[in-house]
Scaffold this motif. Sequence first.
Motif, PDB file in Angstrom:
ATOM      1  N   THR A  14      86.085   3.600 -64.598  1.00  0.00           N
ATOM      2  CA  THR A  14      85.411   4.896 -64.549  1.00  0.00           C
ATOM      3  C   THR A  14      86.276   6.009 -65.115  1.00  0.00           C
ATOM      4  O   THR A  14      85.769   7.045 -65.523  1.00  0.00           O
ATOM      5  CB  THR A  14      85.029   5.265 -63.100  1.00  0.00           C
ATOM      6  OG1 THR A  14      86.199   5.230 -62.286  1.00  0.00           O
ATOM      7  CG2 THR A  14      83.994   4.295 -62.565  1.00  0.00           C
ATOM      8  N   ALA A  15      87.572   5.822 -65.140  1.00  0.00           N
ATOM      9  CA  ALA A  15      88.466   6.859 -65.662  1.00  0.00           C
ATOM     10  C   ALA A  15      88.356   6.991 -67.171  1.00  0.00           C
ATOM     11  O   ALA A  15      88.468   8.070 -67.729  1.00  0.00           O
ATOM     12  CB  ALA A  15      89.918   6.568 -65.276  1.00  0.00           C
ATOM     13  N   ARG A  16      88.118   5.859 -67.850  1.00  0.00           N
ATOM     14  CA  ARG A  16      88.058   5.903 -69.300  1.00  0.00           C
ATOM     15  C   ARG A  16      86.919   6.769 -69.831  1.00  0.00           C
ATOM     16  O   ARG A  16      87.136   7.609 -70.689  1.00  0.00           O
ATOM     17  CB  ARG A  16      87.986   4.473 -69.856  1.00  0.00           C
ATOM     18  CG  ARG A  16      89.318   3.764 -69.863  1.00  0.00           C
ATOM     19  CD  ARG A  16      89.236   2.498 -70.687  1.00  0.00           C
ATOM     20  NE  ARG A  16      88.366   1.513 -70.057  1.00  0.00           N
ATOM     21  CZ  ARG A  16      88.783   0.611 -69.184  1.00  0.00           C
ATOM     22  NH1 ARG A  16      90.045   0.586 -68.800  1.00  0.00           N
ATOM     23  NH2 ARG A  16      87.936  -0.263 -68.669  1.00  0.00           N
ATOM     24  N   PRO A  17      85.669   6.635 -69.334  1.00  0.00           N
ATOM     25  CA  PRO A  17      84.612   7.517 -69.806  1.00  0.00           C
ATOM     26  C   PRO A  17      84.871   8.995 -69.525  1.00  0.00           C
ATOM     27  O   PRO A  17      84.533   9.846 -70.321  1.00  0.00           O
ATOM     28  CB  PRO A  17      83.365   7.027 -69.060  1.00  0.00           C
ATOM     29  CG  PRO A  17      83.666   5.602 -68.730  1.00  0.00           C
ATOM     30  CD  PRO A  17      85.129   5.569 -68.476  1.00  0.00           C
ATOM     31  N   ARG A  18      85.503   9.273 -68.352  1.00  0.00           N
ATOM     32  CA  ARG A  18      85.787  10.669 -68.035  1.00  0.00           C
ATOM     33  C   ARG A  18      86.754  11.266 -69.046  1.00  0.00           C
ATOM     34  O   ARG A  18      86.590  12.368 -69.515  1.00  0.00           O
ATOM     35  CB  ARG A  18      86.364  10.770 -66.624  1.00  0.00           C
ATOM     36  CG  ARG A  18      85.331  10.520 -65.528  1.00  0.00           C
ATOM     37  CD  ARG A  18      85.974  10.521 -64.167  1.00  0.00           C
ATOM     38  NE  ARG A  18      85.001  10.199 -63.126  1.00  0.00           N
ATOM     39  CZ  ARG A  18      85.316   9.964 -61.878  1.00  0.00           C
ATOM     40  NH1 ARG A  18      86.596  10.010 -61.493  1.00  0.00           N
ATOM     41  NH2 ARG A  18      84.383   9.680 -60.995  1.00  0.00           N
ATOM     42  N   ILE A  23      87.289  14.705 -74.023  1.00  0.00           N
ATOM     43  CA  ILE A  23      87.714  14.905 -75.402  1.00  0.00           C
ATOM     44  C   ILE A  23      86.526  15.103 -76.329  1.00  0.00           C
ATOM     45  O   ILE A  23      86.527  15.967 -77.198  1.00  0.00           O
ATOM     46  CB  ILE A  23      88.561  13.703 -75.878  1.00  0.00           C
ATOM     47  CG1 ILE A  23      89.856  13.621 -75.081  1.00  0.00           C
ATOM     48  CG2 ILE A  23      88.863  13.812 -77.372  1.00  0.00           C
ATOM     49  CD1 ILE A  23      90.669  12.387 -75.369  1.00  0.00           C
ATOM     50  N   ILE A  24      85.494  14.287 -76.130  1.00  0.00           N
ATOM     51  CA  ILE A  24      84.418  14.246 -77.112  1.00  0.00           C
ATOM     52  C   ILE A  24      83.569  15.514 -77.110  1.00  0.00           C
ATOM     53  O   ILE A  24      83.118  15.964 -78.172  1.00  0.00           O
ATOM     54  CB  ILE A  24      83.537  12.996 -76.887  1.00  0.00           C
ATOM     55  CG1 ILE A  24      82.683  12.751 -78.140  1.00  0.00           C
ATOM     56  CG2 ILE A  24      82.656  13.145 -75.652  1.00  0.00           C
ATOM     57  CD1 ILE A  24      81.968  11.427 -78.127  1.00  0.00           C
ATOM     58  N   HIS A 150      76.726   9.072 -76.178  1.00  0.00           N
ATOM     59  CA  HIS A 150      77.985   8.576 -75.635  1.00  0.00           C
ATOM     60  C   HIS A 150      77.952   8.556 -74.113  1.00  0.00           C
ATOM     61  O   HIS A 150      78.697   7.811 -73.477  1.00  0.00           O
ATOM     62  CB  HIS A 150      79.130   9.459 -76.129  1.00  0.00           C
ATOM     63  CG  HIS A 150      80.482   9.019 -75.656  1.00  0.00           C
ATOM     64  ND1 HIS A 150      81.181   7.993 -76.248  1.00  0.00           N
ATOM     65  CD2 HIS A 150      81.264   9.460 -74.630  1.00  0.00           C
ATOM     66  CE1 HIS A 150      82.328   7.833 -75.616  1.00  0.00           C
ATOM     67  NE2 HIS A 150      82.402   8.709 -74.636  1.00  0.00           N
ATOM     68  N   GLY A 151      77.093   9.391 -73.522  1.00  0.00           N
ATOM     69  CA  GLY A 151      76.957   9.433 -72.077  1.00  0.00           C
ATOM     70  C   GLY A 151      75.838   8.529 -71.610  1.00  0.00           C
ATOM     71  O   GLY A 151      75.560   7.490 -72.219  1.00  0.00           O
ATOM     72  N   ALA A 152      75.170   8.952 -70.539  1.00  0.00           N
ATOM     73  CA  ALA A 152      74.093   8.122 -69.980  1.00  0.00           C
ATOM     74  C   ALA A 152      72.977   9.001 -69.442  1.00  0.00           C
ATOM     75  O   ALA A 152      72.721   9.048 -68.245  1.00  0.00           O
ATOM     76  CB  ALA A 152      74.648   7.230 -68.882  1.00  0.00           C
ATOM     77  N   PRO A 153      72.279   9.737 -70.337  1.00  0.00           N
ATOM     78  CA  PRO A 153      71.189  10.590 -69.852  1.00  0.00           C
ATOM     79  C   PRO A 153      70.040   9.760 -69.297  1.00  0.00           C
ATOM     80  O   PRO A 153      69.577   8.816 -69.941  1.00  0.00           O
ATOM     81  CB  PRO A 153      70.766  11.361 -71.115  1.00  0.00           C
ATOM     82  CG  PRO A 153      71.240  10.534 -72.258  1.00  0.00           C
ATOM     83  CD  PRO A 153      72.471   9.839 -71.792  1.00  0.00           C
TER      84      PRO A 153
END
Length: 212
Positions: A14-18, A23-24, A150-153
Motif C-alpha cells: 500500500t505504500a508504493r501507490p501512495r 509524485i504523479i 493510475h488510481g482507482a476511481p
Amino acid sequence: MKTRDLIKALEADTARPRLASGIIWPLAGGAAVLVAAVVFFATIGPRSDIGDAMETVRVQFKFVYTLALAASALPIVLASARPGSSPWHLAPWLLAAPLLLAGAVATELIAVPSQEWAVRLIGKNWFYCMMLIPLIGIGPLAIILATLRHGAPTRPIFSGAVAGLLASGLAATFYAAHCTDDSPLFVAVWYTIGFAVLTGLGALGGRLFLRW
C-alpha cells in the motif's frame, strides 16, 4: 508466512501507490498547465491591454471565478483517484464558483441599464469563447484522465466529469487573459457552454477509460 511478515508485506504494497500518487499528481498538474500554456500562447496569447485590464474589477473577477472553479474541482479529482475514498462530501464546494458568478451577474444587472444587457451578454467574441476554452482544455483533460487511470476511481463518469470541470477552470483562466468581453453576463453564458463541452467530454472519457 508469519502474520508479522504478512502485515509488513501489505504495508509495503500500500505504500508504493501512495508514493507514486504523491509524485504523479504534481507532475500531471505541471504538465496540464504547461500544455494549456503552450496552446494558449501558440494560438491567441494575452490581450494587448492586459496590464491595464488587470486593474479593473471585472477582469479580476474573471480570474477569481475560473480559479475558484478549478480549486473546487481539484480535491474531488484527487479523492476520486483513491480507492475506497468517497468524494461526495466535497461536492458542495462545486457550488462556490457558480454562486460567485451569480452574485456578479446580479450586481451587473442592477448597475447596468436593461437596454445594455443583451449587448453585454452577446459580446464580441462569443463564438471564439465557445471554441477556444475546449481547445485549450482538451490537452489538460486528457492528462487528468490518464492520471486518474493510475488510481482507482469507483465512479468513472462522475470522476471524468469533475476532471472536465478542473480542465475547464484551467483553460478558462488562460482564455480570460485574452478575452476582451469582461461582463459577468458574457462569462455566465459563453464560458459555461465551453465548460459544458469539456465536462461532457470528461464524463465520456471517464465512461470509456476509467472503468475497472
